[in-house]
Scaffold this active site. Structure first.
Site, short mmCIF file in Angstrom:
data_model
loop_
_atom_site.label_atom_id
_atom_site.label_comp_id
_atom_site.label_asym_id
_atom_site.label_seq_id
_atom_site.Cartn_x
_atom_site.Cartn_y
_atom_site.Cartn_z
N TYR A 92 -23.15 21.15 -0.99
CA TYR A 92 -24.25 20.26 -1.35
C TYR A 92 -25.54 20.77 -0.72
O TYR A 92 -25.49 21.40 0.35
CB TYR A 92 -23.95 18.83 -0.89
N GLU A 93 -26.67 20.49 -1.34
CA GLU A 93 -27.91 21.09 -0.83
C GLU A 93 -28.34 20.51 0.50
O GLU A 93 -29.25 21.02 1.14
CB GLU A 93 -29.03 21.04 -1.87
N SER A 94 -27.66 19.49 0.97
CA SER A 94 -27.88 19.00 2.33
C SER A 94 -27.31 19.98 3.36
O SER A 94 -27.53 19.80 4.55
CB SER A 94 -27.19 17.65 2.49
N GLY A 95 -26.56 20.99 2.90
CA GLY A 95 -25.98 21.97 3.82
C GLY A 95 -24.48 21.81 3.99
O GLY A 95 -23.84 22.64 4.62
N GLY A 141 -33.67 21.23 -4.47
CA GLY A 141 -33.23 22.62 -4.51
C GLY A 141 -33.01 23.15 -5.92
O GLY A 141 -32.61 24.32 -6.07
#
Lengths: 291, 244
Positions: free
Chosen positions: B49-52, B129
């Site tokens: 996920y683009e949260s990392g 993102g």
């Protein structure tokens, strides 16, 4: 070294009208207590930067503290948009400066490293066609790469799991862009869930967020990230995130909410006392689940 | 039981993910679809996920991409700059899996504004993102409901770039799944209808597409959701309703 200050005093001392602020934290550790105190103290004409403005900027925009927002994703994930932000943009009340996530964190990386730009290979889109990214040629070859300028907030505000008595900050879990955002600013002010002894935290060195010498002040603010979360202490208040959508679509309901939960409360303890019965206990309980 | 639009997107999208791939998952229907794939044919799918968050196995469908449930079940959580700079930009993500408000014939996606940028009729969330993922993922899969407003000849704003004029970008949009059918991009980088959901006609797709759509020589029929797919979809939805 960081001073320990009541949160009100930290805002009074370090946040001025017209400042460029970055309230850091990606979904996790969002410094809502600071956001609310800035509203109470009636700051104006701020520039607010954040990759994800989130509810914290929606609330601050509802209180008209800002003229400008720098961001990359202005949504309420899984729920929809940010209604106040949306009204403010559609009416022209706030100016926006918009990037992709990578461009925004690259700007922070440049700011944190004290460099004049940071290269990114993301393809051009209508954002970069509107605000062109210059290209630089590699001195080590012929390659050209787009660059973005540093982002250097006047003050970055963070919320961490804990500090030791010297003001060293510790946080873990989803750290997002917190370190870069903090190191890009000269002034960093922090709120924490608790203060623990330095001796007990030496073994937690992998969780050091920032050393005390990069932090101006530390304020104790339990529940300071609610309705976002602090991993292992309390979970994300997804009920509130969901309810905000309807509430914030109605300007007078938003006004009422601010009156009651922000202007009507002196501090974090007064704010949490107003939350629905059992809510805090449930969030705390959920945070204990190991998976 | 008739199959609703989101189920068609979610199941159709899930089938395109292969076991072992690293997929960067967007919020909403892509998240539902990726979690279906992981519970069925692709147990080793790496959800990023683009949260990392890397390699999450959430017990219930997360509301946001930074949910504590994702973090608690993850292999690790990368700082966002590391994820975008050192993993995505360098080609280590196989699939970008996303939605959007509009898509055009070149696969350009809009998630920024409806109407002019300076005076939008609707201000949307913006790139996040998405533009970076569309730039760097080995291939992009897009899930979107199909109607004329969402499939205009030109998107109001290019948030995530598709195929450039006259050429196919190798790592550009690969497949679009809608509630009507499935689309690929031909060697010119132009969207092309390749499959239909049961009961949908080519004419219906044409009528809901804002340009003269190319049609593949042979149109497949997308098999309806299997009992297993419907069961997992139902479980995920029930958990979603129970959120928090």
């Amino acid at each position: 070294m960081a001073d320990f200050l009541p949160l009100q005093d930290a805002v009074a001392r370090y946040v001025r009208d017209g400042d460029h602020l970055y309230l850091a934290g990606f979904t996790h550790l969002i410094p809502f207590a600071f956001g609310h105190e800035i509203i109470r103290q009636g700051r104006r004409h701020l520039t607010l930067s954040r990759a994800t403005p989130d509810l914290v900027y929606d609330q601050m925009l509802a209180a008209h503290v800002a003229d400008r927002v720098v961001f990359s994703y202005a949504g309420n994930p899984g729920v929809g948009n940010l209604p106040v932000f949306r009204r403010a943009v559609e009416s022209g009340e706030v100016e926006i400066e918009e990037y992709t996530h990578f461009e925004l964190v690259a700007r922070l990386a440049a700011g944190a490293a004290g460099l004049p730009f940071w290269p990114v290979r993301s393809l051009e889109n209508d954002l970069s066609r509107r605000r062109p990214r210059p290209h630089v040629r590699s001195p080590f070859g012929d390659e050209e790469v787009a660059v973005v300028p540093p982002l250097r907030p006047d003050v970055t505000l963070v919320h961490a799991h804990c500090a030791d008595e010297d003001g060293n900050l510790y946080a873990w879990g989803l750290l997002g862009e917190i370190k870069e955002a903090a190191l890009a600013a000269d002034v960093v002010i922090a709120s924490v869930e608790e203060v623990r002894s330095a001796a007990s935290l030496r073994a937690e060195r992998d969780h050091l967020l920032l050393p005390s010498f990069r932090v101006q002040s530390v304020s104790l603010a339990p529940w300071g990230a609610h309705p976002s979360y602090v991993l292992g202490r309390y979970d994300r208040d997804t009920t509130f995130y969901t309810e905000w959508d309807a509430l914030a679509r109605d300007p007078s309901a938003t006004e009422e909410w601010l009156k009651r939960f922000v202007f009507g409360t002196a501090d974090r303890a007064a704010y949490t006392a107003l939350l629905p019965k059992g809510r805090l206990a449930a969030l705390k309980e959920a945070a204990q689940h190991a998976g | 039981m008739p199959v609703d639009g989101q189920s068609r997107l979610a199941v159709g999208g899930a089938r395109l993910l292969r076991d072992g791939e690293r997929v960067l998952v967007g919020v909403g229907t892509p998240n539902l679809a990726a979690n279906i794939a992981k519970r069925l044919h692709a147990p080793r799918l790496v959800l990023i996920y683009e949260s990392g968050v890397v390699d999450a196995a959430p017990p219930k469908l997360p509301l946001s991409i930074g949910d504590p449930d994702l973090v608690r079940t993850s292999l690790c959580v990368l700082p966002i700059h590391d994820l975008f700079s050192q993993y995505l930009q360098t080609g280590w993500i196989d699939v970008g899996f996303m939605g959007g408000a509009q898509i055009d014939r070149r696969g350009n996606l809009n998630s920024t504004v409806i109407g002019p940028y300076e005076s939008p009729t609707a201000r949307l969330a913006g790139s996040g993102g998405a533009a970076d993922i569309a730039s760097f993922a080995r291939r992009t899969i897009v899930l979107m409901p199909h109607d004329l407003r969402r499939f205009p000849e030109h998107v109001d704003f290019v948030t995530s770039p598709g195929h450039p004029p006259g050429a196919r970008r190798p790592n550009g949009p690969a497949t679009v799944v809608t509630d009507l059918g499935s689309f690929d991009y031909d060697e010119d980088g132009e969207m092309r209808l390749v499959a239909l959901h049961p009961g949908v006609t080519v004419e219906e797709v044409r009528a809901k597409t804002g340009w003269p759509l190319r049609i593949a020589p042979r149109i497949e029929e997308i098999p309806p959701p299997t009992p297993d797919e419907l069961r997992v979809l139902g479980e995920l939805r029930r958990q979603e309703e129970m959120n928090p």
